[in-house]
Design a protein around this motif. Sequence first.
Motif, mmCIF file in Angstrom:
data_model
loop_
_atom_site.group_PDB
_atom_site.id
_atom_site.type_symbol
_atom_site.label_atom_id
_atom_site.label_comp_id
_atom_site.label_asym_id
_atom_site.label_seq_id
_atom_site.Cartn_x
_atom_site.Cartn_y
_atom_site.Cartn_z
ATOM 1 N N HIS A 17 44.402 37.123 47.804
ATOM 2 C CA HIS A 17 44.543 38.553 47.509
ATOM 3 C C HIS A 17 45.462 39.178 48.571
ATOM 4 N N GLU A 43 45.209 41.760 50.223
ATOM 5 C CA GLU A 43 44.526 42.402 51.351
ATOM 6 C C GLU A 43 44.332 41.414 52.507
ATOM 7 N N ASP A 85 40.505 44.684 37.212
ATOM 8 C CA ASP A 85 40.839 45.060 38.597
ATOM 9 C C ASP A 85 40.898 46.579 38.657
ATOM 10 N N SER A 86 41.187 47.128 39.820
ATOM 11 C CA SER A 86 41.088 48.589 39.924
ATOM 12 C C SER A 86 42.143 49.295 39.077
ATOM 13 N N SER A 121 46.528 46.889 44.081
ATOM 14 C CA SER A 121 47.127 45.623 44.514
ATOM 15 C C SER A 121 47.972 45.006 43.403
ATOM 16 N N ASN A 152 41.988 52.234 47.038
ATOM 17 C CA ASN A 152 40.768 52.221 47.861
ATOM 18 C C ASN A 152 40.812 53.354 48.876
#
Length: 394
Positions: free
Chosen positions: A282, A284, A84-85, A186, A167
């Motif tokens: 998620h 988001e 993931d990020s 997240s 992001n």
Amino acid sequence: MAVKTECAVSQETHVLPLLNPQKRARYDLSKRVDAIPLFYAEMGGEELDRRISAARAALGERLVILGHHYQRDEIIKYADYRGDSFKLAQLASRRKNADYIVFCGVHFMAESADVLSGPHQKVILPNPAAGCSMADMANIAEVEECWELLHETLGDDAGIIPVTYMNSAANLKAFCGVNGGIVCTSSNAPKVIDWAFKQGKRVLFFPDQHLGRNTAAHYGIAADQMVVWDPKDPMAFDDAEEVLANSKIILWKGHCSTHMRFSVEQIEKARTDYPGINVIVHPECRQEVVNAADLYGSTEYIIEQIEKAPAGSQWAVATEINLVHRIAQENPDKFVFCLDPIVCPCSTMYRIHPAYVAWVLEELLEGNVINQVSVDDETAHWARVALQRMLDLA
Ligand code: 13P
């Protein structure tokens, strides 16, 4: 290797690889950042595979390929690391021995990798057009305007801590660095919000209102203490002074189009069709979707939960389709499907095609760094401050 001559010739002709000739003809290709040599654009899958594998082997330890979970399988198979990020940001800060970091993800991720990597390392985004529409929903001029208006309204005692989601562009991360703020992803948003409220009275959260709202609600902030800031219509609330003075979190009006596709109706249908199903989404996604789900978390969290679940369990997942398909393939003992019946790929992540990877790797073999993402020194310094605050919370 005989690539040099062929590349040198073919780079004179730039094409869009995924469009048919009639469609290509409608574009002025000289203006497209995602143009690619015809030589690579027309190459078949097997040939691309052979070339990417050969280039990877030849570059050895000098190269590391990072792949975000939303990348298609044809890309993920080349990734040395996927994540993931947050995980990818950590990896970028730790892999100091590689000269080249080829980031198969989107632009803001590659920028963060550049900020966190060493000065000798070069970060490459195979297709420079792989951006993020949510990240584009906040820009520095709008955030500065918001900051100024909030301080004008709330006065010296405003106590606002800026928090930007990963992001976002590097200059927004730098804005947070300069102004005592932080970055979140997240996977660590709850920890970051907790940190932010220890530093100040209220949070300005951008650009994803949904991650901000879900995290704030989890932290215990009431709905009437959350304010949505529309950068296209700033200060557009009645009794602005009172509303802002009462606020604990100011949520930027941004969203992820992929995650906006998920709805409570889809969850209800999944529960009717498959009694006992686990619904995982998620953050988001909209708040009502998160509230109707059983679990929510980052891409890495979603993978982990399904991996450790008992064989035979059933999962309805609300996130990008490439990842959902991969989870289903890698967990054949479970039933896993996407909540959205209509396929929902992240179209910008999808812009990383094997042809671009072959192109940038073979150029590296020739000593040419193309499609490099490089953040200027001052922006990088302050963005690093905000990213490091986040990494230190881990
Ligand atoms: P994570 O991989 O950190 O969950 O975020 C994915 C993402 O960027 C969605 O837009």
